[in-house]
Design a protein around this motif. Structure first.
Motif, PDB file in Angstrom:
ATOM      1  N   ALA A  79      64.098  85.591  52.098  1.00 24.94           N
ATOM      2  CA  ALA A  79      63.475  84.280  52.298  1.00 24.94           C
ATOM      3  C   ALA A  79      64.333  83.163  51.729  1.00 24.94           C
ATOM      4  CB  ALA A  79      62.097  84.253  51.653  1.00 24.94           C
ATOM      5  N   VAL A  80      64.743  83.304  50.471  1.00 24.50           N
ATOM      6  CA  VAL A  80      65.391  82.165  49.806  1.00 24.50           C
ATOM      7  C   VAL A  80      66.899  82.134  50.008  1.00 24.50           C
ATOM      8  CG1 VAL A  80      63.577  81.907  48.064  1.00 24.50           C
ATOM      9  CG2 VAL A  80      65.537  83.390  47.581  1.00 24.50           C
ATOM     10  N   GLY A  81      67.495  83.268  50.392  1.00 25.47           N
ATOM     11  CA  GLY A  81      68.935  83.294  50.649  1.00 25.47           C
ATOM     12  C   GLY A  81      69.748  83.660  49.424  1.00 25.47           C
ATOM     13  N   PRO A  82      71.020  84.051  49.641  1.00 28.06           N
ATOM     14  CA  PRO A  82      71.846  84.580  48.548  1.00 28.06           C
ATOM     15  C   PRO A  82      72.336  83.536  47.546  1.00 28.06           C
ATOM     16  CG  PRO A  82      73.087  84.492  50.597  1.00 28.06           C
ATOM     17  CD  PRO A  82      71.672  84.133  50.941  1.00 28.06           C
ATOM     18  N   SER A  83      72.219  82.233  47.855  1.00 34.53           N
ATOM     19  CA  SER A  83      72.694  81.220  46.897  1.00 34.53           C
ATOM     20  C   SER A  83      71.555  80.566  46.130  1.00 34.53           C
ATOM     21  CB  SER A  83      73.466  80.112  47.621  1.00 34.53           C
ATOM     22  OG  SER A  83      74.447  80.651  48.446  1.00 34.53           O
ATOM     23  N   SER A  84      70.339  81.074  46.299  1.00 39.24           N
ATOM     24  CA  SER A  84      69.188  80.470  45.621  1.00 39.24           C
ATOM     25  C   SER A  84      69.255  80.685  44.113  1.00 39.24           C
ATOM     26  CB  SER A  84      67.913  81.103  46.169  1.00 39.24           C
ATOM     27  OG  SER A  84      66.857  80.940  45.256  1.00 39.24           O
ATOM     28  N   ASP A 242      78.011  73.436  49.836  1.00 44.59           N
ATOM     29  CA  ASP A 242      78.100  73.636  51.285  1.00 44.59           C
ATOM     30  C   ASP A 242      76.686  73.764  51.866  1.00 44.59           C
ATOM     31  OD1 ASP A 242      77.213  76.307  51.117  1.00 44.59           O
ATOM     32  OD2 ASP A 242      79.261  77.010  50.738  1.00 44.59           O
ATOM     33  N   ASP A 243      76.597  73.720  53.201  1.00 43.94           N
ATOM     34  CA  ASP A 243      75.273  73.659  53.835  1.00 43.94           C
ATOM     35  C   ASP A 243      74.440  74.915  53.575  1.00 43.94           C
ATOM     36  OD1 ASP A 243      75.944  71.221  54.679  1.00 43.94           O
ATOM     37  OD2 ASP A 243      75.710  71.594  56.827  1.00 43.94           O
ATOM     38  N   ALA A 244      75.115  76.063  53.463  1.00 46.45           N
ATOM     39  CA  ALA A 244      74.360  77.308  53.239  1.00 46.45           C
ATOM     40  C   ALA A 244      73.688  77.257  51.861  1.00 46.45           C
ATOM     41  CB  ALA A 244      75.292  78.509  53.335  1.00 46.45           C
ATOM     42  N   ALA A 245      74.431  76.781  50.855  1.00 47.59           N
ATOM     43  CA  ALA A 245      73.863  76.692  49.509  1.00 47.59           C
ATOM     44  C   ALA A 245      72.748  75.642  49.463  1.00 47.59           C
ATOM     45  CB  ALA A 245      74.951  76.358  48.499  1.00 47.59           C
ATOM     46  N   LEU A 246      72.988  74.519  50.149  1.00 46.93           N
ATOM     47  CA  LEU A 246      71.959  73.471  50.191  1.00 46.93           C
ATOM     48  C   LEU A 246      70.670  74.017  50.795  1.00 46.93           C
ATOM     49  CD1 LEU A 246      73.831  70.303  51.473  1.00 46.93           C
ATOM     50  CD2 LEU A 246      72.350  70.409  49.477  1.00 46.93           C
ATOM     51  N   ARG A 247      70.812  74.740  51.890  1.00 44.26           N
ATOM     52  CA  ARG A 247      69.650  75.325  52.561  1.00 44.26           C
ATOM     53  C   ARG A 247      68.882  76.232  51.595  1.00 44.26           C
ATOM     54  NH1 ARG A 247      67.408  80.338  52.856  1.00 44.26           N
ATOM     55  NH2 ARG A 247      66.071  80.473  54.637  1.00 44.26           N
ATOM     56  N   ASP A 248      69.624  77.083  50.888  1.00 41.17           N
ATOM     57  CA  ASP A 248      68.954  78.052  50.015  1.00 41.17           C
ATOM     58  C   ASP A 248      68.176  77.359  48.894  1.00 41.17           C
ATOM     59  OD1 ASP A 248      70.046  79.948  51.625  1.00 41.17           O
ATOM     60  OD2 ASP A 248      71.393  80.821  50.122  1.00 41.17           O
ATOM     61  N   GLU A 249      68.759  76.329  48.286  1.00 40.65           N
ATOM     62  CA  GLU A 249      68.048  75.652  47.189  1.00 40.65           C
ATOM     63  C   GLU A 249      66.847  74.874  47.715  1.00 40.65           C
ATOM     64  OE1 GLU A 249      68.579  77.103  44.849  1.00 40.65           O
ATOM     65  OE2 GLU A 249      70.602  77.100  44.069  1.00 40.65           O
ATOM     66  N   LEU A 250      66.990  74.265  48.882  1.00 41.97           N
ATOM     67  CA  LEU A 250      65.867  73.491  49.427  1.00 41.97           C
ATOM     68  C   LEU A 250      64.697  74.422  49.761  1.00 41.97           C
ATOM     69  CD1 LEU A 250      67.921  71.074  51.706  1.00 41.97           C
ATOM     70  CD2 LEU A 250      66.659  70.443  49.636  1.00 41.97           C
ATOM     71  N   VAL A 251      65.007  75.544  50.396  1.00 40.15           N
ATOM     72  CA  VAL A 251      63.952  76.494  50.749  1.00 40.15           C
ATOM     73  C   VAL A 251      63.316  77.079  49.479  1.00 40.15           C
ATOM     74  CG1 VAL A 251      63.502  78.741  51.834  1.00 40.15           C
ATOM     75  CG2 VAL A 251      64.886  77.032  53.021  1.00 40.15           C
ATOM     76  N   THR A 252      64.128  77.324  48.463  1.00 39.46           N
ATOM     77  CA  THR A 252      63.607  77.858  47.203  1.00 39.46           C
ATOM     78  C   THR A 252      62.586  76.911  46.593  1.00 39.46           C
ATOM     79  OG1 THR A 252      65.655  79.000  46.722  1.00 39.46           O
ATOM     80  CG2 THR A 252      64.253  78.507  44.834  1.00 39.46           C
ATOM     81  N   VAL A 253      62.949  75.659  46.526  1.00 39.85           N
ATOM     82  CA  VAL A 253      62.085  74.706  45.851  1.00 39.85           C
ATOM     83  C   VAL A 253      60.799  74.477  46.660  1.00 39.85           C
ATOM     84  CG1 VAL A 253      61.915  72.332  45.107  1.00 39.85           C
ATOM     85  CG2 VAL A 253      63.956  73.627  44.591  1.00 39.85           C
ATOM     86  N   VAL A 254      60.935  74.393  47.970  1.00 37.83           N
ATOM     87  CA  VAL A 254      59.736  74.224  48.799  1.00 37.83           C
ATOM     88  C   VAL A 254      58.861  75.473  48.673  1.00 37.83           C
ATOM     89  CG1 VAL A 254      58.873  73.997  51.157  1.00 37.83           C
ATOM     90  CG2 VAL A 254      60.796  72.603  50.408  1.00 37.83           C
TER      91      VAL A 254
END
Ligand code: HEM
Length: 445
Positions: A79-84, A242-254
């Motif tokens: 769900a949160v991705g490998p950079s979360s 990078d966009d992949a890391a940004l995606r992971d942190e945004l999804v984590t926080v939401v």
């Protein structure tokens, strides 16, 4: 020597846990002591600690030896991705954490107060009068709106509605994360995992759109939402995320930030309507402009109904804890529900008594652990508690509520949270009162 534990098969433990997620660990603790061992289908021989001193050792020990990220990844990474921040350890974890702290503390937190109040006040107007309804969906709507505005700074109503739909479906479909590993794969059109993957694709598309829209704007520098802060962040070499890391942190926080708070709010209402004396005292204290009892209600709710049952660390080296030498690779968890049900810390532990937290003799840091602890303590704890204060104040001052049914609601697993089985059913006895003035600034605890 291995810690004691039941001989029951893993699948039986899983069924018993699912049936009574709130009482399961306290029972094992009473039977087997402060350090006990349990097996579940995908987690063999995990070890729980249920004593504040041992919890302190677990939370404040060497983070290089106690990997929370690795332990979290097993369930959460799809769900949160490998950079979360949730699944990272060591230096990468600290860097991610440093970046995410400012948007949820201090001045930024102050800026979110009006958003929280607005979302709560608006939703209350839609509560039905005179018939039982579940408050959980309303609390979810409030906390989702708050987190979307705090994270993406979405102001446009159409975009907010679309984002709500996408995130709500992702949250619903994420229950697939709790399935046994054999079912955590795409088994065809109707499989839960396919639904999860589809909802994740939709969420990723939403995040990409928000990033593109933001980059096309020119007032990014003025914003103080989470996205703006992450876009401005630079690593030691001056490179942006990078966009992949940004995606992971945004999804984590939401993801971490709305379902948990909505569930805590629902439990608070569920407990208060079954304790009219506490509800009356809370309303009177709020009308008098006091907030100490409100904080006590929140603490007691998170004690008797902690939203997260346990938090995990994976050992990268052998560890001795409570007289047991555990091999590297063992998953060790703080049993939050069991610590909170200790008779020596909380006499008559099943009773809902906010007064416990007023007396000044409340247990120390490691006896009250709804937000975990140490360098992994919940990043949103201050934010969540402020949201709980503002929303509960609004509800208690404006809505005359009673329980939809006198029996306590049981807890059931909802994704990684323990939620009231019937969604916190209440009856609103008369139309809500007019909105009070926005809540005064409340000191963070
Ligand atoms: C009542 C509401 C909440 C509860 C009960 C809760 C509980 C927790 C718990 C138990 C942990 C794990 C701590 C550990 O391993 O020691 C955690 C981690 C985390 N929470 Fe929360 N949380 C809540 C609200 C929030 C909110 C509102 C946000 C974001 C705005 C948030 C973001 C996070 C993040 C990013 C982490 C990972 C921290 C790390 O690994 O360093 N949480 N939360």
């Amino acid at each position: 020597m291995a810690p004691p534990g039941p001989r029951t098969p893993a699948i039986v433990n899983a069924v018993r846990y699912a049936r009574d997620p709130l009482g399961f660990h306290p029972r094992a603790h009473r039977r087997h002591g402060d350090v006990f061992r349990l097996s579940f289908p995908d987690f063999r021989d995990v070890v729980y600690v249920a004593d504040p001193d041992l919890v302190r050792e677990l939370f404040t020990g060497d983070p290089a030896q106690l990997h929370a990220g690795e332990a979290n990844a097993t369930i959460l990474e799809p769900a949160v991705g490998p950079s979360s921040v949730l699944v990272l350890d060591d230096d990468r974890h600290l860097r991610a954490r440093k970046l995410l702290l400012p948007p949820f503390h201090g001045r930024s937190l102050e800026a979110h107060r009006a958003t929280i109040h607005e979302a709560a006040a608006g939703d209350l107007e839609r509560w039905p009068v005179g018939r039982p309804f579940a408050v959980h969906p309303h609390m979810q709507a409030i906390t989702l709106e708050v987190i979307l505005r705090a994270v993406f700074g979405v102001r446009d109503a159409g975009r907010l509605a679309h984002a709500r739909e996408v995130v709500a479906e992702f949250a619903e479909a994420s229950s697939a994360l709790m399935l046994p590993s054999v079912l955590r794969r795409d088994l065809g059109r109707w499989s839960p995992w396919r639904r999860f993957l589809r909802s994740r694709d939709a969420l990723d598309a939403l995040v990409r759109e928000e990033l593109a829209l933001r980059r096309a704007e020119d007032d990014g520098e003025d914003r103080d939402d989470v996205l703006a802060l992450l876009l401005r962040a630079r690593d030691e070499d001056g490179r942006p995320m990078d966009d992949a890391a940004l995606r992971d942190e945004l999804v984590t926080v939401v993801g971490a930030g709305h379902e948990t708070t909505a569930t805590a709010l629902t439990w608070a209402v569920e407990r208060l309507v079954r304790h009219p004396e506490a509800l009356a005292r809370l309303r009177a204290s709020l009308e008098a402009g006091e907030t100490a009892y409100l904080d006590a209600v929140i603490k007691e709710t998170l004690r008797v109904r902690p939203v997260i049952a346990d938090v995990a660390r994976r050992l990268t080296a052998p560890l001795e804890i409570g007289g047991h030498r555990l091999p590297a690779g063992t998953i060790v968890l703080a049993a939050i529900t069991a610590v909170h049900a200790r008779e020596d810390l909380y006499p008559d532990p099943g009773a809902f008594r906010p007064e416990r937290f007023l007396a000044g003799d409340a247990p120390g840091t490691y006896g009250w652990i709804p937000f975990g602890g140490g360098i992994r303590r919940c990043l949103g704890a201050a934010f969540a508690q402020e949201e709980l204060r503002i929303v509960l104040r609004e509800v208690v001052l404006r809505a005359d509520l009673r329980a939809g049914d006198p029996a306590d609601e049981r807890a059931r697993m909802r994704n990684v949270t323990l939620a009231p089985a019937r969604g916190g059913r209440v009856v609103l006895e008369r139309p809500v009162r007019p909105a009070p003035a926005p809540s005064p600034a409340l000191a963070a605890t």
